[in-house]
Design a protein around this motif. Sequence first.
Motif, short mmCIF file in Angstrom:
data_model
loop_
_atom_site.label_atom_id
_atom_site.label_comp_id
_atom_site.label_asym_id
_atom_site.label_seq_id
_atom_site.Cartn_x
_atom_site.Cartn_y
_atom_site.Cartn_z
N LEU A 42 -43.46 38.61 -17.33
CA LEU A 42 -42.23 38.92 -18.06
C LEU A 42 -41.01 38.42 -17.28
CD1 LEU A 42 -40.69 40.25 -20.40
CD2 LEU A 42 -40.90 42.43 -19.17
N ALA A 43 -41.02 38.63 -15.98
CA ALA A 43 -39.90 38.16 -15.15
C ALA A 43 -39.80 36.64 -15.19
CB ALA A 43 -40.08 38.65 -13.71
N ASP A 44 -40.93 35.95 -15.11
CA ASP A 44 -40.91 34.49 -15.20
C ASP A 44 -40.44 34.04 -16.58
OD1 ASP A 44 -41.78 34.08 -12.60
OD2 ASP A 44 -43.81 33.46 -13.15
N GLU A 45 -40.97 34.67 -17.62
CA GLU A 45 -40.59 34.30 -18.99
C GLU A 45 -39.09 34.50 -19.21
OE1 GLU A 45 -42.47 33.01 -21.41
OE2 GLU A 45 -44.53 33.54 -20.96
N TYR A 46 -38.56 35.63 -18.73
CA TYR A 46 -37.14 35.91 -18.95
C TYR A 46 -36.26 34.96 -18.13
CZ TYR A 46 -33.12 38.48 -20.53
OH TYR A 46 -31.95 38.81 -21.15
N THR A 47 -36.67 34.69 -16.92
CA THR A 47 -35.90 33.77 -16.08
C THR A 47 -35.89 32.37 -16.69
OG1 THR A 47 -36.45 35.09 -14.13
CG2 THR A 47 -35.66 32.85 -13.73
N LEU A 48 -37.04 31.95 -17.21
CA LEU A 48 -37.12 30.64 -17.88
C LEU A 48 -36.28 30.64 -19.16
CD1 LEU A 48 -38.22 27.78 -17.94
CD2 LEU A 48 -40.27 28.70 -19.10
N TYR A 49 -36.32 31.74 -19.90
CA TYR A 49 -35.48 31.87 -21.10
C TYR A 49 -34.00 31.67 -20.74
CZ TYR A 49 -32.40 34.37 -24.28
OH TYR A 49 -31.34 34.70 -25.08
N LEU A 50 -33.55 32.38 -19.71
CA LEU A 50 -32.15 32.30 -19.31
C LEU A 50 -31.79 30.89 -18.85
CD1 LEU A 50 -29.54 33.93 -18.98
CD2 LEU A 50 -30.31 34.51 -16.68
N LYS A 51 -32.67 30.27 -18.07
CA LYS A 51 -32.44 28.92 -17.58
C LYS A 51 -32.34 27.94 -18.76
CE LYS A 51 -34.66 27.72 -13.95
NZ LYS A 51 -34.69 27.07 -12.65
N THR A 52 -33.25 28.07 -19.70
CA THR A 52 -33.27 27.17 -20.85
C THR A 52 -32.02 27.35 -21.70
OG1 THR A 52 -35.69 27.30 -20.85
CG2 THR A 52 -34.65 26.40 -22.82
N HIS A 53 -31.61 28.59 -21.90
CA HIS A 53 -30.40 28.86 -22.68
C HIS A 53 -29.17 28.29 -21.96
CE1 HIS A 53 -29.13 31.95 -25.92
NE2 HIS A 53 -28.42 30.85 -26.02
N ASN A 54 -29.10 28.45 -20.67
CA ASN A 54 -28.02 27.90 -19.86
C ASN A 54 -27.97 26.38 -20.02
OD1 ASN A 54 -26.09 27.34 -17.83
ND2 ASN A 54 -27.62 27.49 -16.22
N PHE A 55 -29.13 25.73 -19.91
CA PHE A 55 -29.18 24.27 -20.03
C PHE A 55 -28.80 23.84 -21.45
CE2 PHE A 55 -32.48 23.70 -16.36
CZ PHE A 55 -31.53 24.10 -15.45
N HIS A 56 -29.18 24.59 -22.44
CA HIS A 56 -28.79 24.30 -23.83
C HIS A 56 -27.26 24.27 -23.95
CE1 HIS A 56 -28.39 24.82 -28.21
NE2 HIS A 56 -27.65 25.88 -27.95
N TRP A 57 -26.60 25.24 -23.34
CA TRP A 57 -25.14 25.31 -23.41
C TRP A 57 -24.47 24.17 -22.65
CZ3 TRP A 57 -25.54 31.02 -21.68
CH2 TRP A 57 -25.75 31.85 -22.79
N SER A 91 -39.92 37.42 -10.23
CA SER A 91 -40.10 36.06 -10.76
C SER A 91 -40.44 35.05 -9.68
CB SER A 91 -38.82 35.61 -11.48
OG SER A 91 -39.02 34.32 -12.03
N SER A 92 -41.25 34.09 -10.05
CA SER A 92 -41.56 32.96 -9.16
C SER A 92 -40.64 31.77 -9.45
CB SER A 92 -43.02 32.55 -9.32
OG SER A 92 -43.26 32.01 -10.61
N ILE A 93 -39.74 31.92 -10.41
CA ILE A 93 -38.82 30.85 -10.81
C ILE A 93 -37.46 31.12 -10.19
CG2 ILE A 93 -37.68 29.72 -12.76
CD1 ILE A 93 -40.08 30.59 -14.48
N GLU A 94 -36.95 30.12 -9.51
CA GLU A 94 -35.64 30.26 -8.87
C GLU A 94 -34.51 29.97 -9.86
OE1 GLU A 94 -35.27 27.99 -5.28
OE2 GLU A 94 -37.23 28.65 -4.54
N GLU A 95 -33.42 30.68 -9.67
CA GLU A 95 -32.23 30.40 -10.47
C GLU A 95 -31.54 29.15 -9.93
OE1 GLU A 95 -30.32 34.36 -10.04
OE2 GLU A 95 -30.36 34.33 -12.23
N ASP A 96 -30.77 28.51 -10.79
CA ASP A 96 -30.05 27.31 -10.40
C ASP A 96 -28.57 27.59 -10.27
OD1 ASP A 96 -32.20 25.30 -10.53
OD2 ASP A 96 -32.28 25.87 -12.64
N GLU A 97 -27.97 27.00 -9.26
CA GLU A 97 -26.52 27.06 -9.09
C GLU A 97 -25.92 25.81 -9.73
OE1 GLU A 97 -24.72 29.54 -7.66
OE2 GLU A 97 -26.57 30.67 -7.37
N GLY A 98 -24.77 25.95 -10.34
CA GLY A 98 -24.10 24.80 -10.92
C GLY A 98 -24.79 24.30 -12.17
N VAL A 99 -24.41 23.08 -12.56
CA VAL A 99 -24.95 22.46 -13.77
C VAL A 99 -25.63 21.15 -13.38
CG1 VAL A 99 -24.40 21.53 -16.06
CG2 VAL A 99 -23.13 23.50 -15.18
#
Length: 173
Positions: free
Chosen positions: A41-56, A106-114
């Motif tokens: 769930l943590a990986d899925e949510y982190t990936l969701y947030l990352k994907t939404h961020n990249f979409h924007w 989560s095993s997925i790291e957040e990204d700084e910047g764009v």
Amino acid sequence: MSKENKKPKAGKTSAPGAAGIDIGISKSDREAIAAGLSRLLADEYTLYLKTHNFHWNVTGPMFNTLHLMFETQYTEAALAVDLVAERIRALGFPAPGTYAQYAKLSSIEEDEGVPAAMDMVKKLVKGHEACAKTARSVFPLADKASDEPTADLLTQRLQLHEKTAWMLRSLLE
């Protein structure tokens, strides 16, 4: 007195109460599976947030293609996090639901910047591969406990993440 009218013996109940779950999986197995699903769930949510961020924030010559692709992906992910969280609840445990919990699990790291558009694609490939690995790691727990609903959920998540990673990798060739 007919069978339907018999009262249960003292100390026995005909069905477990809210505190007792009797679905044929021991509490320790349910707890282990729920812990694994919490990582997923943590990986899925982190990936969701990352994907939404990249979409924007995607820009460049492939803007329209990536913008629409990312939207499809984050929309699917939004539904997936609900399915994973509900399975954790069905097993009798609270689903993690805060950024702090997700950061720990989560095993997925957040990204700084764009990042640049193709770097976004690379990061999403890694994210989908991470989700696949996490889902795969929970399989032995579900299998040991004969937890078919969790195994089915994991199979669906694996199929989606492996296919999406392949499609994203195709953009990088």
